[in-house]
Design a protein around this motif. Structure first.
Motif, PDB file in Angstrom:
ATOM      1  N   UNK A 151       0.968  -1.160  -0.084  1.00 12.41           N
ATOM      2  CA  UNK A 151       0.007   0.077  -0.041  1.00 12.41           C
ATOM      3  C   UNK A 151       0.791   1.145   0.066  1.00 12.41           C
ATOM      4  N   UNK A 152       1.920   1.384   0.713  1.00 13.01           N
ATOM      5  CA  UNK A 152       2.626   2.469   0.826  1.00 13.01           C
ATOM      6  C   UNK A 152       3.567   2.590  -0.546  1.00 13.01           C
ATOM      7  N   UNK A 153       4.035   1.625  -1.106  1.00 14.28           N
ATOM      8  CA  UNK A 153       4.711   1.766  -2.314  1.00 14.28           C
ATOM      9  C   UNK A 153       3.611   2.306  -3.207  1.00 14.28           C
ATOM     10  N   UNK A 154       2.434   1.676  -3.391  1.00 14.55           N
ATOM     11  CA  UNK A 154       1.482   2.109  -4.313  1.00 14.55           C
ATOM     12  C   UNK A 154       1.325   3.751  -4.191  1.00 14.55           C
ATOM     13  N   UNK A 155       1.170   4.357  -2.805  1.00 15.40           N
ATOM     14  CA  UNK A 155       0.737   5.536  -2.557  1.00 15.40           C
ATOM     15  C   UNK A 155       1.775   6.464  -2.923  1.00 15.40           C
ATOM     16  N   UNK A 156       3.122   6.057  -2.635  1.00 15.75           N
ATOM     17  CA  UNK A 156       4.404   6.995  -3.032  1.00 15.75           C
ATOM     18  C   UNK A 156       4.378   7.277  -4.477  1.00 15.75           C
ATOM     19  N   UNK A 157       4.115   6.149  -5.503  1.00 14.72           N
ATOM     20  CA  UNK A 157       4.186   6.269  -6.710  1.00 14.72           C
ATOM     21  C   UNK A 157       2.983   7.090  -7.171  1.00 14.72           C
ATOM     22  N   UNK A 158       1.749   7.156  -6.485  1.00 12.58           N
ATOM     23  CA  UNK A 158       0.751   8.056  -6.890  1.00 12.58           C
ATOM     24  C   UNK A 158       1.347   9.490  -6.504  1.00 12.58           C
ATOM     25  N   UNK A 159       1.738   9.739  -5.416  1.00 13.20           N
ATOM     26  CA  UNK A 159       2.444  11.151  -5.018  1.00 13.20           C
ATOM     27  C   UNK A 159       3.614  11.423  -6.069  1.00 13.20           C
TER      28      UNK A 159
ATOM     29  N   UNK B 174       1.628  12.778  -9.025  1.00 12.72           N
ATOM     30  CA  UNK B 174       1.146  14.270  -8.808  1.00 12.72           C
ATOM     31  C   UNK B 174       2.310  15.207  -8.743  1.00 12.72           C
ATOM     32  N   UNK B 175       3.508  14.840  -8.186  1.00 15.87           N
ATOM     33  CA  UNK B 175       4.673  16.013  -8.117  1.00 15.87           C
ATOM     34  C   UNK B 175       4.839  16.055  -9.550  1.00 15.87           C
TER      35      UNK B 175
END
Length: 535
Positions: free
Chosen positions: A89-97, A100-101
């Motif tokens: 979950x954390x890995x997926x969310x960081x790639x989402x961020x 966005x960046x």
């Protein structure tokens, strides 16, 4: 239970001891880099808006867009972190961020960043952070031993406060030299670094259960646990008693710098640096202080440090004196909140840890937001000094209530999973979705033990409701004075299986055994299922 005696005589672990654990060290460094990038991104977004019409409102909305997702999504994020593999979950969310960046960087570089789109992407960035925080907090107990949780929490506070001091300064220099796009690009790289570090971390498992709960059921279970856990409620209550008055200092410090001390932006930065320095020191000394002071004495001293510091800031218009007062205030701020966060991590069982920490984050963000708004209104109507003095006195009063509403002593509470019921022997295997399910336990209790039995069953009631029961009752059979019947209802058979296959802790087991000692033999157990589901 209330802690009144001294803490353990064992030497406390160093504030830096968790960094000796390679997995924690790598992830902590990556989170520090991401925190610095977050503050850089905030400054960059605000700078893009300073020449717009209604700039004051737009600049303030950057903070709103960043923090609002935490209030809206922390609880769903906690449910996701407790039902999915936390690392993935954390890995997926960081790639989402990172996505966005990247959009922020490219659109700003090409001059296609109107305020509405900037605020929308800032909100999306905040969504990523809201999804990150509960999962990150929940994996820390998987990274370090139990005795290092408090220094690990202190290091988390150090990370936040170092980033708060360093990030804006770096962003200011880069904006002056190259412009905002580079700031956004570096923030994107910071979260890419965090994602890569997570990928390199090989955790055995970072999920509390092998078969994930349904999302809505997980949300309800998390809320039910908090509602029926007096210890969690007390920790949250003590956090609010500190946060609401304490938020006045952070919210009104710009006005103190400008109106009371006649300082510009640079002087305000120096005041923030003093608060940040105290916060960093607080993270370092937290394990040492906690090893020598009982929790409630520690909480009292911190409140009686922060409150008078607020009075000095309000009443003494001398910059040097205010700077000196802000250092212990920052120390008290971090030590209290880091300690409460560590206590939550220590107490919450693994199956609901992320959801419980998400509630703490909602209380933390909401307490600061509502407190800041309230003290801003008081300052506008009654004056800056009145608001600060009132907040300082309220902080002192809140600290003194520790004798009325003390922190519980969690040192003897065992939250490891426990399975002590025998395997279920049913005539047929129900579908997990079948419900509601009613469980009936019949006890034989002699007259001389009845009062103690009924009292002991109150702890059993709380344990049943924390771990799945939607309704509970204890009855006495009219035809026989010695028979007591415990009846509780669960939403589904799956909830019952989870209750006795991972949710019950050793502390819950001890509560049941204390009640059973007042009865003769073991209780007779039966399970009632809906008739239409079992033709």
């Amino acid at each position: 239970m209330v802690s009144a005696g001294p803490a353990s005589a064992e030497p406390p672990p160093s504030a830096w001891a968790p960094l000796r654990v390679a997995a924690y060290r790598n992830l902590w460094v990556a989170m520090l880099v991401a925190n610095i990038g977050t503050w850089m991104q905030t400054v960059g977004a605000q700078w893009l808006l300073i020449d717009e019409r209604n700039a004051s409102t737009l600049v303030a909305l950057v903070q709103t867009a960043s923090s609002l997702p935490i209030l809206l999504l922390a609880l769903p994020a906690g449910a996701l972190a407790d039902t999915l593999d936390r690392r993935r979950l954390l890995i997926a969310v960081q790639f989402f961020i990172v996505g966005v960046g990247t959009a922020l960087t490219l659109l700003t570089l090409t001059g296609r960043m109107p305020p509405a789109l900037l605020l929308t992407l800032t909100f999306a960035f905040g969504v990523g952070q809201a999804l990150t925080l509960p999962a990150w907090a929940a994996i820390i107990p998987d990274l370090v031993p139990r005795n290092l949780l408090q220094p690990a929490s202190g290091l988390g506070s150090i990370s936040v406060n170092v980033a708060r001091s360093v990030g804006p300064a770096i962003a200011g220099v880069l904006i002056a030299l190259t412009g905002v796009p580079l700031v956004f690009a570096l923030n994107t790289l910071a979260f890419l670094f965090f994602a890569v570090t997570l990928i390199r971390w090989r955790a055995g498992t970072s999920r509390s259960v092998e078969v994930p709960e349904r999302f809505t059921a997980a949300l309800r279970a998390g809320g039910r646990y908090v509602r029926h856990s007096p210890i969690v409620q007390r920790l949250l209550f003590r956090a609010l008693l500190f946060l609401i008055p304490g938020s006045a200092l952070w919210a009104l410090l710009p006005l103190i710098a400008n109106q009371r001390l006649g300082l510009g932006a640079g002087g305000y930065g120096v005041l923030l640096a003093a608060l940040g320095a105290g916060a960093v020191v607080g993270g370092v000394v937290l394990p040492w202080v906690r090893s020598r002071l009982p929790p409630n004495v520690f909480l009292l001293i911190a409140g009686l440090t922060y409150g008078p510091a607020m009075l000095v800031v309000a009443l003494v218009p001398i910059e040097a004196v205010v700077l000196v007062a802000l250092v212990p205030a920052g120390l008290a701020w971090v030590t209290v909140l880091a300690n409460l966060n560590a206590e939550m991590q220590l107490f919450l069982p693994g199956w609901v840890r992320a959801r419980g920490l998400a509630v703490y984050q909602v209380v933390f963000a909401g307490g600061q937001a509502l407190g800041a708004l309230a003290w801003g209104v008081v300052a506008d109507t009654a004056g800056l000094i009145v608001a600060h003095v009132a907040a300082g006195l309220l902080m002192i009063l809140g600290a003194l209530t520790v004798r009325i509403w003390p922190l519980p002593d969690l040192r003897a509470v065992e939250q490891d999973p426990a399975t002590h019921w025998p395997d279920l022997e049913l005539a047929h295997e129900p579908d997990p979705s079948v419900g509601p399910v009613i469980v009936i336990l019949t006890y034989t209790v002699r007259e001389e033990r009845r009062a103690d039995f009924v009292t002991a069953m109150e702890e059993v009631r709380a344990a049943r409701q924390r771990t799945g029961a939607s309704r509970w009752g204890l009855f006495r059979e009219g035809e026989s004075g010695d028979l007591f019947v415990e009846v509780y209802e669960l939403p589904s058979w799956d909830e019952h299986l989870r209750q006795h296959g991972g949710r019950l802790t050793k502390a819950d087991q001890a509560a049941e055994l204390r009640a059973w000692r007042h009865a003769e033999g073991t209780p007779q157990v039966s399970h009632l299922l809906p008739a239409e589901a079992n033709p």
